[in-house]
Design an enzyme around this catalytic site. Structure first.
Site, PDB file in Angstrom:
ATOM      1  N   TYR A 103       0.845  -1.198   0.000  1.00 15.34           N
ATOM      2  CA  TYR A 103       0.000   0.000   0.000  1.00 15.34           C
ATOM      3  C   TYR A 103       0.878   1.244   0.000  1.00 15.34           C
ATOM      4  CZ  TYR A 103      -3.513   3.425   1.533  1.00 15.34           C
ATOM      5  OH  TYR A 103      -4.353   4.511   1.619  1.00 15.34           O
ATOM      6  N   LYS A 139       3.631  10.812   8.312  1.00 14.82           N
ATOM      7  CA  LYS A 139       3.458  10.317   9.683  1.00 14.82           C
ATOM      8  C   LYS A 139       4.451  10.962  10.663  1.00 14.82           C
ATOM      9  CE  LYS A 139       1.540   5.897   8.056  1.00 14.82           C
ATOM     10  NZ  LYS A 139       0.097   5.998   8.216  1.00 14.82           N
ATOM     11  N   ASP A 158       9.279   4.118  -0.300  1.00 10.36           N
ATOM     12  CA  ASP A 158       8.166   4.673   0.465  1.00 10.36           C
ATOM     13  C   ASP A 158       8.508   4.478   1.939  1.00 10.36           C
ATOM     14  OD1 ASP A 158       5.892   5.173   1.887  1.00 10.36           O
ATOM     15  OD2 ASP A 158       4.538   4.084   0.540  1.00 10.36           O
TER      16      ASP A 158
HETATM   17  N1  PMP Z   1       2.609   4.658   2.252  1.00 11.52           N
HETATM   18  C1  PMP Z   1       2.596   3.774   3.256  1.00 11.52           C
HETATM   19  C2  PMP Z   1       3.680   2.754   3.333  1.00 11.52           C
HETATM   20  C3  PMP Z   1       1.588   3.803   4.220  1.00 11.52           C
HETATM   21  O1  PMP Z   1       1.581   2.909   5.218  1.00 11.52           O
HETATM   22  C4  PMP Z   1       0.583   4.788   4.125  1.00 11.52           C
HETATM   23  C5  PMP Z   1      -0.543   4.901   5.150  1.00 11.52           C
HETATM   24  N2  PMP Z   1      -0.641   3.936   6.093  1.00 11.52           N
HETATM   25  C6  PMP Z   1       0.630   5.690   3.061  1.00 11.52           C
HETATM   26  C7  PMP Z   1       1.653   5.600   2.148  1.00 11.52           C
HETATM   27  C8  PMP Z   1      -0.417   6.735   2.891  1.00 11.52           C
HETATM   28  O2  PMP Z   1      -0.272   7.736   3.850  1.00 11.52           O
HETATM   29  P1  PMP Z   1      -1.495   8.682   4.214  1.00 11.52           P
HETATM   30  O3  PMP Z   1      -2.505   7.871   4.948  1.00 11.52           O
HETATM   31  O4  PMP Z   1      -0.867   9.772   5.052  1.00 11.52           O
HETATM   32  O5  PMP Z   1      -2.027   9.235   2.938  1.00 11.52           O
END
Ligand code: PMP
Length: 369
Positions: free
Chosen positions: A68, A209, A181
């Site tokens: 994701y 985050k 990521d």
């Molecule tokens: N990349 C990863 C690896 C994530 O775990 C997440 C959210 N859990 C995101 C992107 C997306 O981040 P956001 O919820 O701040 O849009």
């Protein structure tokens, strides 16, 4: 930090000194030459991909099966797919024809234009050969390879030795952009994130985050020669990007809380928790193992470690679902969702961890009653 900035004005829609200071802090710890701000992890991977496409003049992207990266169109493919859509419902741990092969698939969400389906190519995590094969077949079409350097949405799947470097080398050879990521792992597994922990630098990396210290933010950056397309025709903008409220919270988090020393403490606490849980698993013989990675860790309900998403399909999610209310009913709020992981805060104490270990130990005992 948030209270102080609230008195001065939380938004001006221009770059402020705090924004610049946060940019410098992010570049220093994550080894980036340039960084730009966004408002979420989704925007960070979305814009990193835009920049990679602009820099290479190519459209297609390689992502890992099961992972994701946020909710924008380009990467909502193969996000925790059901076993039957992989054609392996009855054959979870056995061989599958598709294993190791690259493929395109219908998206995980409705509403994604059909014209995009062919542009996102799926490969297994921890399989550098699968990426090499994609490059061999259509190397001149691949703008980027994007991955969480350690998968964190299915428990925790660590990269095998040499895997990340092999991806970097393959991208270098084929003029493609390697994007890490680090939205989850960036602030949690080392001072310098996965880049430092595993010793491999991507061309671009995405963050969110923890780098916002609890306020809304995101960032992406990397090599200047790639990032500079933003000044040469690639759009990257947003009203709240790098706003002073989020920047102040992020700067305080990165410079006052998540210091190098803090990671030493988080690492020790994480090991304490993982070892405690592993002991309970060993004593009861339930099919599970723990992963210990800085402030992050998890229990996965399968005896052997996971190498890729298909190994995750071989875990027993019912045990996780049973553990969640068990822990909540004992005052322990685990990360919601079926991700089976914890994030240790600098606020946690050894007593907190012992409560977790005790409750988890009782859970294991209950399972084998
Ligand atoms: N990349 C990863 C690896 C994530 O775990 C997440 C959210 N859990 C995101 C992107 C997306 O981040 P956001 O919820 O701040 O849009």
């Amino acid at each position: 930090a948030i209270r102080a900035v609230a008195d001065q004005g939380i938004h001006f829609a221009v770059t402020t000194e705090t924004t610049v200071a946060l940019a410098e802090a992010i570049c220093e710890r994550f080894q980036l030459e340039q960084v730009r701000f966004v408002n979420s992890g989704t925007e960070a991977t979305m814009d990193a991909l835009r920049v990679a496409r602009a820099a290479t003049g190519r459209d297609r992207v390689v992502k890992m099966e099961g992972s994701y990266h946020g909710h924008h169109d380009a990467l909502l493919f193969s996000v925790v797919p059901e076993a039957d859509t992989l054609g392996m419902r009855d054959n979870v741990s056995g061989e599958s024809v598709a294993k190791g092969a690259a493929y395109t698939t219908q998206p995980t969400s409705k509403g994604i234009p059909r014209s995009m389906w062919e542009d996102t190519i799926i490969v297994p995590f921890n399989d550098a050969q699968a990426v090499e094969d994609v490059f061999a077949e259509r190397g001149d079409q691949i703008a980027a390879v994007i991955l969480e350097p350690v998968m964190m949405n299915i428990g925790i799947v660590v990269p095998q030795p040499g895997y990340l470097q092999a991806l970097r080398d393959a991208c270098d050879r084929n003029g493609s952009v390697l994007i890490f990521d680090e939205v989850k792992c960036g602030g949690t597994i080392a001072y310098g994130g996965a880049t430092e922990r595993f010793g491999v630098r991507p061309h671009l990396a995405a963050f969110a985050k923890a780098v916002g210290g609890g306020a809304t933010t995101g960032a992406f950056g990397g090599e200047a020669s790639i990032m500079e397309v933003v000044t040469k025709g690639a759009a990257q903008q947003g009203t709240f990007n790098g706003n002073p409220l989020s920047a102040a919270a992020g700067l305080a988090a990165l410079t006052k809380v998540l210091t190098r020393d803090a990671y030493e403490g988080l690492g020790k606490m994480g090991t304490l928790l993982a070892e405690g849980c592993q002991r309970a698993i060993g004593e009861t013989g339930i099919p599970a193992h723990t992963v210990d990675l800085g402030a992050k860790g998890c229990v996965s309900y399968r005896s052997e470690p996971l190498k890729d998403y298909r190994d995750f399909l071989d875990t027993l999610p019912d045990l996780y679902y049973a553990s969640y209310p068990w822990m909540v009913n004992r005052g322990l709020f685990m990360t919601p969702g079926d991700e089976e992981q914890w994030t240790i805060s600098v606020q946690h104490t050894e007593e907190d961890l012992q409560r977790y270990i005790d409750a988890f130990g009782e859970f294991c005992q209950e399972l084998v009653k």
